[in-house]
Design a protein around this motif. Structure first.
Motif, PDB file in Angstrom:
ATOM      1  N   ASP A 278      -2.247  -2.159 -17.922  1.00 26.14           N
ATOM      2  CA  ASP A 278      -1.125  -3.104 -17.869  1.00 26.14           C
ATOM      3  C   ASP A 278      -0.013  -2.475 -17.026  1.00 26.14           C
ATOM      4  OD1 ASP A 278       0.866  -4.981 -18.318  1.00 26.14           O
ATOM      5  OD2 ASP A 278       0.232  -5.335 -20.386  1.00 26.14           O
ATOM      6  N   MET A 279       0.072  -2.897 -15.767  1.00 28.76           N
ATOM      7  CA  MET A 279       0.975  -2.250 -14.803  1.00 28.76           C
ATOM      8  C   MET A 279       2.285  -3.012 -14.632  1.00 28.76           C
ATOM      9  SD  MET A 279      -1.441  -1.238 -11.588  1.00 28.76           S
ATOM     10  CE  MET A 279      -2.790  -0.071 -11.767  1.00 28.76           C
ATOM     11  N   HIS A 280       3.368  -2.282 -14.432  1.00 28.77           N
ATOM     12  CA  HIS A 280       4.551  -2.859 -13.806  1.00 28.77           C
ATOM     13  C   HIS A 280       4.229  -2.889 -12.312  1.00 28.77           C
ATOM     14  CE1 HIS A 280       6.005  -1.102 -17.560  1.00 28.77           C
ATOM     15  NE2 HIS A 280       7.056  -1.884 -17.498  1.00 28.77           N
ATOM     16  N   LEU A 281       4.417  -4.020 -11.665  1.00 24.28           N
ATOM     17  CA  LEU A 281       3.952  -4.100 -10.278  1.00 24.28           C
ATOM     18  C   LEU A 281       4.878  -4.946  -9.403  1.00 24.28           C
ATOM     19  CD1 LEU A 281       1.324  -2.988  -8.836  1.00 24.28           C
ATOM     20  CD2 LEU A 281       0.518  -5.352  -8.851  1.00 24.28           C
ATOM     21  N   ASP A 282       5.004  -4.508  -8.175  1.00 29.63           N
ATOM     22  CA  ASP A 282       5.641  -5.288  -7.110  1.00 29.63           C
ATOM     23  C   ASP A 282       6.993  -5.859  -7.523  1.00 29.63           C
ATOM     24  OD1 ASP A 282       3.441  -4.644  -5.656  1.00 29.63           O
ATOM     25  OD2 ASP A 282       2.565  -6.651  -5.618  1.00 29.63           O
ATOM     26  N   MET A 283       7.873  -4.954  -7.951  1.00 33.81           N
ATOM     27  CA  MET A 283       9.234  -5.355  -8.294  1.00 33.81           C
ATOM     28  C   MET A 283      10.127  -4.973  -7.124  1.00 33.81           C
ATOM     29  SD  MET A 283      11.302  -4.483 -11.742  1.00 33.81           S
ATOM     30  CE  MET A 283      12.549  -5.630 -12.318  1.00 33.81           C
ATOM     31  N   GLY A 284      10.610  -5.955  -6.396  1.00 36.19           N
ATOM     32  CA  GLY A 284      11.444  -5.648  -5.248  1.00 36.19           C
ATOM     33  C   GLY A 284      12.090  -6.906  -4.690  1.00 36.19           C
ATOM     34  N   ASP A 285      13.040  -6.689  -3.802  1.00 34.85           N
ATOM     35  CA  ASP A 285      13.836  -7.796  -3.270  1.00 34.85           C
ATOM     36  C   ASP A 285      13.323  -8.346  -1.950  1.00 34.85           C
ATOM     37  OD1 ASP A 285      15.651  -8.221  -5.279  1.00 34.85           O
ATOM     38  OD2 ASP A 285      17.052  -6.695  -4.565  1.00 34.85           O
ATOM     39  N   THR A 286      12.221  -7.761  -1.438  1.00 42.16           N
ATOM     40  CA  THR A 286      11.573  -8.316  -0.244  1.00 42.16           C
ATOM     41  C   THR A 286      10.061  -8.323  -0.511  1.00 42.16           C
ATOM     42  OG1 THR A 286      11.037  -6.259   0.910  1.00 42.16           O
ATOM     43  CG2 THR A 286      13.299  -7.078   1.152  1.00 42.16           C
ATOM     44  N   PRO A 287       9.298  -9.069   0.287  1.00 40.77           N
ATOM     45  CA  PRO A 287       7.841  -9.077   0.049  1.00 40.77           C
ATOM     46  C   PRO A 287       7.129  -7.853   0.644  1.00 40.77           C
ATOM     47  CG  PRO A 287       8.609 -11.074   1.207  1.00 40.77           C
ATOM     48  CD  PRO A 287       9.700 -10.066   1.277  1.00 40.77           C
ATOM     49  N   ASP A 288       7.875  -6.896   1.187  1.00 45.33           N
ATOM     50  CA  ASP A 288       7.237  -5.754   1.859  1.00 45.33           C
ATOM     51  C   ASP A 288       6.576  -4.803   0.855  1.00 45.33           C
ATOM     52  OD1 ASP A 288       8.363  -6.843   4.129  1.00 45.33           O
ATOM     53  OD2 ASP A 288      10.140  -5.534   4.039  1.00 45.33           O
ATOM     54  N   GLY A 289       5.388  -4.315   1.230  1.00 41.23           N
ATOM     55  CA  GLY A 289       4.749  -3.258   0.444  1.00 41.23           C
ATOM     56  C   GLY A 289       4.134  -3.712  -0.866  1.00 41.23           C
ATOM     57  N   MET A 290       3.761  -4.988  -0.968  1.00 44.67           N
ATOM     58  CA  MET A 290       3.146  -5.468  -2.214  1.00 44.67           C
ATOM     59  C   MET A 290       1.779  -4.818  -2.425  1.00 44.67           C
ATOM     60  SD  MET A 290       4.109  -9.510  -1.915  1.00 44.67           S
ATOM     61  CE  MET A 290       3.246  -9.985  -3.393  1.00 44.67           C
ATOM     62  N   GLN A 291       1.481  -4.533  -3.696  1.00 43.89           N
ATOM     63  CA  GLN A 291       0.215  -3.867  -4.041  1.00 43.89           C
ATOM     64  C   GLN A 291      -0.725  -4.779  -4.833  1.00 43.89           C
ATOM     65  OE1 GLN A 291      -0.515  -1.022  -2.836  1.00 43.89           O
ATOM     66  NE2 GLN A 291       1.482  -0.292  -2.142  1.00 43.89           N
ATOM     67  N   VAL A 292      -0.330  -6.024  -5.050  1.00 46.86           N
ATOM     68  CA  VAL A 292      -1.109  -6.864  -5.959  1.00 46.86           C
ATOM     69  C   VAL A 292      -2.536  -7.086  -5.447  1.00 46.86           C
ATOM     70  CG1 VAL A 292      -0.210  -9.062  -5.024  1.00 46.86           C
ATOM     71  CG2 VAL A 292      -1.070  -8.958  -7.375  1.00 46.86           C
ATOM     72  N   GLU A 293      -2.687  -7.248  -4.129  1.00 44.42           N
ATOM     73  CA  GLU A 293      -4.044  -7.452  -3.601  1.00 44.42           C
ATOM     74  C   GLU A 293      -4.892  -6.181  -3.775  1.00 44.42           C
ATOM     75  OE1 GLU A 293      -1.846  -8.710  -0.308  1.00 44.42           O
ATOM     76  OE2 GLU A 293      -3.132 -10.458   0.074  1.00 44.42           O
ATOM     77  N   TYR A 294      -4.268  -5.029  -3.613  1.00 42.13           N
ATOM     78  CA  TYR A 294      -4.984  -3.763  -3.803  1.00 42.13           C
ATOM     79  C   TYR A 294      -5.459  -3.624  -5.260  1.00 42.13           C
ATOM     80  CZ  TYR A 294      -6.019   1.234  -3.524  1.00 42.13           C
ATOM     81  OH  TYR A 294      -6.662   2.448  -3.566  1.00 42.13           O
ATOM     82  N   VAL A 295      -4.573  -3.972  -6.196  1.00 42.11           N
ATOM     83  CA  VAL A 295      -4.944  -3.907  -7.619  1.00 42.11           C
ATOM     84  C   VAL A 295      -6.112  -4.862  -7.908  1.00 42.11           C
ATOM     85  CG1 VAL A 295      -4.129  -4.427  -9.970  1.00 42.11           C
ATOM     86  CG2 VAL A 295      -2.685  -3.105  -8.405  1.00 42.11           C
ATOM     87  N   CYS A 296      -6.071  -6.041  -7.298  1.00 41.36           N
ATOM     88  CA  CYS A 296      -7.179  -6.998  -7.490  1.00 41.36           C
ATOM     89  C   CYS A 296      -8.481  -6.427  -6.926  1.00 41.36           C
ATOM     90  CB  CYS A 296      -6.854  -8.334  -6.829  1.00 41.36           C
ATOM     91  SG  CYS A 296      -5.563  -9.267  -7.699  1.00 41.36           S
ATOM     92  N   ARG A 297      -8.402  -5.780  -5.758  1.00 39.06           N
ATOM     93  CA  ARG A 297      -9.618  -5.187  -5.157  1.00 39.06           C
ATOM     94  C   ARG A 297     -10.209  -4.110  -6.074  1.00 39.06           C
ATOM     95  NH1 ARG A 297      -7.166  -5.125  -0.139  1.00 39.06           N
ATOM     96  NH2 ARG A 297      -6.891  -2.864  -0.012  1.00 39.06           N
ATOM     97  N   LYS A 298      -9.329  -3.247  -6.603  1.00 45.69           N
ATOM     98  CA  LYS A 298      -9.817  -2.187  -7.501  1.00 45.69           C
ATOM     99  C   LYS A 298     -10.428  -2.798  -8.772  1.00 45.69           C
ATOM    100  CE  LYS A 298      -8.776   1.808  -7.092  1.00 45.69           C
ATOM    101  NZ  LYS A 298      -9.378   2.980  -6.394  1.00 45.69           N
ATOM    102  N   THR A 299      -9.797  -3.843  -9.265  1.00 46.13           N
ATOM    103  CA  THR A 299     -10.286  -4.499 -10.485  1.00 46.13           C
ATOM    104  C   THR A 299     -11.701  -5.031 -10.267  1.00 46.13           C
ATOM    105  OG1 THR A 299      -8.031  -5.113 -11.072  1.00 46.13           O
ATOM    106  CG2 THR A 299      -9.796  -6.332 -12.157  1.00 46.13           C
ATOM    107  N   GLU A 300     -11.912  -5.658  -9.113  1.00 49.05           N
ATOM    108  CA  GLU A 300     -13.251  -6.197  -8.806  1.00 49.05           C
ATOM    109  C   GLU A 300     -14.252  -5.067  -8.563  1.00 49.05           C
ATOM    110  OE1 GLU A 300     -12.089  -9.088  -5.647  1.00 49.05           O
ATOM    111  OE2 GLU A 300     -12.984 -10.563  -7.009  1.00 49.05           O
ATOM    112  N   GLN A 301     -13.798  -4.040  -7.865  1.00 48.95           N
ATOM    113  CA  GLN A 301     -14.678  -2.907  -7.531  1.00 48.95           C
ATOM    114  C   GLN A 301     -15.251  -2.264  -8.793  1.00 48.95           C
ATOM    115  OE1 GLN A 301     -12.598   0.002  -5.161  1.00 48.95           O
ATOM    116  NE2 GLN A 301     -14.181   1.569  -5.421  1.00 48.95           N
ATOM    117  N   TYR A 302     -14.406  -2.145  -9.836  1.00 50.07           N
ATOM    118  CA  TYR A 302     -14.841  -1.448 -11.041  1.00 50.07           C
ATOM    119  C   TYR A 302     -15.275  -2.398 -12.161  1.00 50.07           C
ATOM    120  CZ  TYR A 302     -12.682   2.567  -8.787  1.00 50.07           C
ATOM    121  OH  TYR A 302     -12.351   3.554  -7.900  1.00 50.07           O
TER     122      TYR A 302
END
Ligand SMILES: [Zn+2]
Length: 419
Positions: free
Chosen positions: A203-227
């Protein structure tokens, strides 16, 4: 039967029905049940399963008397809390956490995931205080602990070992805050590795910021599917998603749904901390769960913080969070308002992979009676819970207000309102 709740409406719109309870479980639901047991009149009010808090920090609640905030930024909140943590003891954590936990019980919450900070500064003192609290309040609340590295993982030597020790001592979930790490993807990789080794949910705190730059949500989804961790990963905040255009948002929603990654919206904190770089037309920073739910993403609404530099407000009332979310995200349709109640009950229970949940025969009698005729009204009107129970035993009651008119009548009209 030990107890019969008479004349309750249910979240699916059915009722009024009688709900019979025996040996701590729901034994029967019917239009009318023969009362050979204690009767508890519901007067047509809404009977829901106990509210489910998926994300709250009991260890750092109620510390505003030790912190003076001036910026209201994430960085300042982390800095002030880190300084306050130095003097935390298990007893102090217990006493403050208890205030918030007892309030949550009084608002109808009976299941909770609480995020607990572990790092060389606090060690396991916060963990020990919260674990003790969870044991002492098991009569009213199922509490599960999620250990996480608030001040970074790869940049904070010693934290990794403490996360693992927390899991060894009974934490069932591991958390993360990649955006506060010197190596965000390195932290995500390591958290997945620990989760797989210990077979725990994430259960991650994720992608908290004031611009859309550097989002990791797609990376987390890829890892979730991979494992193959689908259904076992949740991400909270994702405020950056609230800043992207609809076409990108829809693509992200589809990616989350396919990966089986759930989203927790934390409206009180996001409204308070986000948009600080704007001096006008301030963005809300609250992600729209309606679109995500329509795409098949499991979503919850949760409290996060109460009375600390991350959120200097709060009463641990989940229904208030649902109402706040509905207001901020401009929810108007009755089915979508009802969906806001689902996000603090059934959907939240699915996020926690809670077994045995719901108002159905055979389920534990973990119930709360809301002073409203249906789910949409409960959210729109911020219905008061009248009582709650865990395993068929009342855990709190909250009487309706009694008015005292000038002519000396008793105000019975208000007390005896029936839906
Ligand atoms: Zn949090």
């Amino acid at each position: 039967m030990d107890l019969v709740v008479q004349g309750a409406r249910l979240p699916d719109g059915s009722g009024p029905v009688d709900v019979g309870i025996a040996a701590g479980r729901i034994a029967a639901i019917a239009a009318t049940l023969p009362v050979d047991a204690r009767a508890l009149p519901a007067d047509g009010c809404l009977l829901t399963p106990g509210l489910v808090e998926t994300h709250v920090h009991l260890d750092k609640t109620c510390i505003l008397d030790r912190c003076t905030a001036s910026e209201g930024s994430v960085a300042e909140a982390v800095r002030l809390t880190a300084a306050a943590k130095a003097s935390f003891t298990p007893e102090d954590v217990y006493a403050r956490g208890r205030r918030t936990l007892e309030r949550a019980i009084g608002w109808g919450t009976s299941r909770m995931r609480t995020h607990v900070e572990v790092d060389p500064g606090i060690g396991l003192r916060g963990f020990e205080g919260v674990q003790h609290l969870a044991r002492d309040y098991a009569w009213a609340m199922d509490v599960e602990l999620c250990v996480f590295p608030q001040e970074g993982l790869l940049n904070n030597p010693g934290t990794d070992e403490l996360l693992v020790e927390g899991l060894r001592r009974g934490a069932r979930v591991i958390g993360a805050v990649p955006y506060l790490d010197s190596d965000p993807r390195g932290q995500i990789d390591r958290i997945f590795a620990i989760a797989r080794e210990w077979d725990v949910d994430i259960d991650m705190h994720l992608d908290m910021g004031d611009t859309p730059d550097g989002m990791q949500v797609e990376y987390v989804c890829r890892k979730t599917e991979q494992y193959g961790w689908g259904g076992r990963v949740a991400v909270g905040h994702v405020t950056q998603m609230s800043l992207v255009r609809p076409i990108r948002f829809a693509a992200l929603a589809a990616t989350l749904a396919r990966a089986g990654v759930a989203v927790t919206v934390l409206p009180a904190t996001d409204l308070y901390l986000m948009g600080r770089t704007h001096d006008h037309a301030v963005p809300r920073g609250v992600v729209n769960a309606g679109t995500l739910r329509a795409a098949g993403v499991t979503c919850s609404i949760a409290t996060n913080n109460v009375m600390n530099p991350f959120t200097p407000y709060g009463d641990a009332n989940l229904l208030r969070m649902a109402n706040l979310y509905a207001n901020v995200c401009q929810v108007a349709r009755p089915d979508e308002l009802a969906g806001c109640l689902h996000m603090i009950t059934t959907d939240a229970a699915r996020l926690l992979r809670a077994p045995d949940y719901g108002v159905r025969v055979g389920m534990p009698a973990d119930l709360v009676l809301l002073d409203a005729p249906d789910a949409a009204s409960a959210v729109a009107e911020l219905a008061q819970p009248l009582w709650g129970m865990k395993a068929g035993r009342l855990t709190f009651t909250r009487p309706r207000p009694t008015l005292h008119p000038l002519d000396g009548r008793t105000g019975a009209g208000l007390r005896q309102q029936k839906w």
